[in-house]
Design an enzyme around this catalytic site. Structure first.
Site, PDB file in Angstrom:
ATOM      1  N   THR A  70       0.855  -1.197   0.000  1.00 33.50           N
ATOM      2  CA  THR A  70       0.000   0.000   0.000  1.00 33.50           C
ATOM      3  C   THR A  70       0.888   1.244   0.000  1.00 33.50           C
ATOM      4  OG1 THR A  70      -1.801  -1.132   1.118  1.00 33.50           O
ATOM      5  CG2 THR A  70      -1.756   1.275   1.312  1.00 33.50           C
ATOM      6  N   ASN A 149      -6.052  -9.549  -7.839  1.00 32.64           N
ATOM      7  CA  ASN A 149      -6.235 -10.219  -6.549  1.00 32.64           C
ATOM      8  C   ASN A 149      -7.629 -10.799  -6.340  1.00 32.64           C
ATOM      9  OD1 ASN A 149      -6.801  -7.335  -6.568  1.00 32.64           O
ATOM     10  ND2 ASN A 149      -7.368  -7.548  -4.436  1.00 32.64           N
ATOM     11  N   GLN A 178       0.395  -9.745  -6.133  1.00 30.15           N
ATOM     12  CA  GLN A 178      -0.071 -11.136  -6.299  1.00 30.15           C
ATOM     13  C   GLN A 178       0.767 -11.897  -7.323  1.00 30.15           C
ATOM     14  OE1 GLN A 178      -2.286 -12.454  -4.334  1.00 30.15           O
ATOM     15  NE2 GLN A 178      -3.307 -10.676  -3.446  1.00 30.15           N
ATOM     16  N   SER A 196       4.493  -7.054  -1.305  1.00 33.49           N
ATOM     17  CA  SER A 196       4.334  -7.189   0.148  1.00 33.49           C
ATOM     18  C   SER A 196       4.771  -8.580   0.575  1.00 33.49           C
ATOM     19  CB  SER A 196       2.850  -7.031   0.528  1.00 33.49           C
ATOM     20  OG  SER A 196       2.572  -5.739   0.960  1.00 33.49           O
ATOM     21  N   HIS A 198       3.962 -10.466   3.072  1.00 37.19           N
ATOM     22  CA  HIS A 198       3.015 -11.423   3.675  1.00 37.19           C
ATOM     23  C   HIS A 198       2.217 -12.222   2.649  1.00 37.19           C
ATOM     24  CE1 HIS A 198      -0.855  -9.030   3.323  1.00 37.19           C
ATOM     25  NE2 HIS A 198       0.035  -8.094   3.074  1.00 37.19           N
ATOM     26  N   THR A 234      12.810   4.674  10.633  1.00 39.59           N
ATOM     27  CA  THR A 234      13.790   3.678  11.073  1.00 39.59           C
ATOM     28  C   THR A 234      13.581   2.356  10.338  1.00 39.59           C
ATOM     29  OG1 THR A 234      13.885   4.737  13.224  1.00 39.59           O
ATOM     30  CG2 THR A 234      14.674   2.462  13.117  1.00 39.59           C
ATOM     31  N   CYS A 322      -9.844  -6.380   1.428  1.00 39.78           N
ATOM     32  CA  CYS A 322      -9.773  -4.928   1.596  1.00 39.78           C
ATOM     33  C   CYS A 322     -11.034  -4.248   1.101  1.00 39.78           C
ATOM     34  CB  CYS A 322      -8.590  -4.346   0.841  1.00 39.78           C
ATOM     35  SG  CYS A 322      -7.240  -5.469   0.685  1.00 39.78           S
TER      36      CYS A 322
HETATM   37  N1  PMP Z   1      -2.181  -4.765  -4.225  1.00 37.63           N
HETATM   38  C1  PMP Z   1      -2.769  -5.956  -4.306  1.00 37.63           C
HETATM   39  C2  PMP Z   1      -3.055  -6.540  -5.657  1.00 37.63           C
HETATM   40  C3  PMP Z   1      -3.137  -6.652  -3.141  1.00 37.63           C
HETATM   41  O1  PMP Z   1      -3.741  -7.848  -3.237  1.00 37.63           O
HETATM   42  C4  PMP Z   1      -2.846  -6.072  -1.880  1.00 37.63           C
HETATM   43  C5  PMP Z   1      -3.212  -6.793  -0.588  1.00 37.63           C
HETATM   44  N2  PMP Z   1      -4.528  -7.264  -0.530  1.00 37.63           N
HETATM   45  C6  PMP Z   1      -2.209  -4.819  -1.849  1.00 37.63           C
HETATM   46  C7  PMP Z   1      -1.890  -4.201  -3.044  1.00 37.63           C
HETATM   47  C8  PMP Z   1      -1.882  -4.137  -0.557  1.00 37.63           C
HETATM   48  O2  PMP Z   1      -0.930  -4.827   0.161  1.00 37.63           O
HETATM   49  P1  PMP Z   1      -0.701  -4.493   1.713  1.00 37.63           P
HETATM   50  O3  PMP Z   1      -2.027  -4.690   2.375  1.00 37.63           O
HETATM   51  O4  PMP Z   1       0.310  -5.498   2.160  1.00 37.63           O
HETATM   52  O5  PMP Z   1      -0.224  -3.097   1.809  1.00 37.63           O
END
Ligand code: PMP
Length: 382
Positions: A70, A149, A178, A196, A198, A234, A322
């Protein structure tokens, strides 16, 4: 629990979690401090950056660490717009983008940029003819995600790069969340890219921003000047080291993961595709990844399907974590031209390295059992 919500987030690799704990315990010093402890920690930071850059096949100076995609998307889009402002005021995005891209473009529109939406075809791929129609000499920015996504479409990034050869002024940003490590992409041909940790079994709250040329992206936040002043704050060393570890582990296993996901998707589609009212929004096709499968039922809300599966401890999701709370109808599915009924009744099943054959069989069994009730509801509503 059967966990099939991996496009929302994944469980960490044990080794990545161990690295996270170890760095927190042994290397907690600030990488910017000039004492010897700080310098040692900075070496670890350099090593992680090098490792990530090698996997992504780019120079390490072009990798910046952020708090997640994000933030990466915000920095790249706002920073490129700020840099290019003097050269034009048109920007292009598609409606299937993640809110961290779409809403950033909408914020730029409020600031005075002219926002054009490029259409997507039935599969959710950016329409290249429409893109060519929209590009003008005033266009300065375009953002297209690598893999969607919500339904898993792979975007034609290489073809878009070809189209953009006639428009060298355009900054091309790709949201790679993704797709990173999972799908091929030549980062040397795009201007910026985000990811990202995760989503590939690394920690949450840590991300990557690749920027081809730092001078083409102005900084949009201010502080201590870390990360070449592009992302002050940081350095989160434990998360960065852990992310590098997860990325290496994932990339080493990529063939095995892909083979397994292909078999799993085929099984889900074969088993559920024959159910009378069920629609598959993510066909088994080269334009779709195998790890995200969107299916839909008429006359039933996605939330109701999720709740019903919850009762059996099966975790899937509606459209996307989201956006599911925010939009009554998912914008990305809507942009594909799917019916409102299909969209309202859609769910997303998403796989990871940890997804097992038993998970898939368990999900199919539970879904088929529940389907008998779904069918009654559907038939009473028709
Ligand atoms: N872009 C896409 C295509 C995503 O699937 C996501 C997470 N759902 C994000 C951006 C945002 O990632 P984060 O929540 O780790 O900031």
């Amino acid at each position: 629990m059967i966990y099939l919500d991996n496009a929302a987030t994944t469980k960490m690799f044990r080794e990545a979690l161990d690295s996270y704990i170890e760095v927190n315990e042994k290397f907690y010093g600030n990488t910017a401090s000039i004492n010897n402890y700080g310098k040692n920690n900075a070496k670890l930071l350099d090593a992680s950056r090098r490792q990530i850059a090698d996997i992504l096949k780019v120079e390490q100076e072009k990798i910046y660490f952020t708090a997640g995609a994000t933030e990466s998307n915000n920095i790249a889009i706002l920073g490129a717009a700020k840099h290019k402002k003097a050269f034009g005021n048109r920007i292009i995005v598609s409606k299937i983008e993640h809110p961290s891209v779409l809403e950033t473009f909408r914020a730029l529109e409020k600031e005075g940029f002219v926002l054009d939406y490029v259409s997507v075809d039935k599969m959710g791929r950016v329409d290249l003819v429409d893109l060519k129609r929209l590009l003008t000499k005033d266009t300065i920015l375009l953002s297209v995600m690598q893999v969607n996504n919500v339904f898993g479409t792979i975007q034609p990034i290489a073809e878009i790069i070809e189209v953009l050869k006639d428009y060298p002024k355009v900054h091309f940003h790709v949201d790679g969340v993704q797709g990173v490590i999972k799908e091929e992409i030549d980062l040397s041909l795009i201007d910026s890219y985000s990811a990202s940790a995760h989503k590939f079994h690394g920690p949450k709250g840590i991300g990557i921003l690749y920027v081809k040329s730092r001078r083409t992206v102005n900084n949009v936040n201010y502080g201590g000047g870390q990360e070449d002043n592009l992302r002050s704050g940081t350095i989160n060393l434990p998360s960065i080291v852990s992310m590098a570890k997860a990325m290496r582990l994932y990339s080493e296993r990529i063939e095995e993961i892909k083979e397994r996901h292909s078999v799993f998707k085929e099984r889900i589609i074969n088993e559920l595709g024959s159910l009378k009212y069920l629609e598959i929004n993510s066909p088994k096709d080269e334009n779709f990844v195998d790890s995200i499968i969107n299916i839909s039922l008429p006359k039933i809300k996605g939330e109701a399907i999720i709740n019903s599966l919850n009762e059996e401890n099966v975790m899937v999701s509606t459209t996307s974590a989201c956006s599911s709370k925010k939009f009554s109808v998912n914008e990305a599915l809507y942009a594909r031209g799917l019916s409102e009924e299909n969209i309202k009744g859609s769910i997303r099943i998403s796989l990871s390295y940890f997804t097992t054959s038993e998970d898939i069989d368990g999900f199919i069994k539970v879904f088929k059992d529940k389907y008998k009730q779904f069918e009654e509801v559907i038939e009473s509503a028709i």
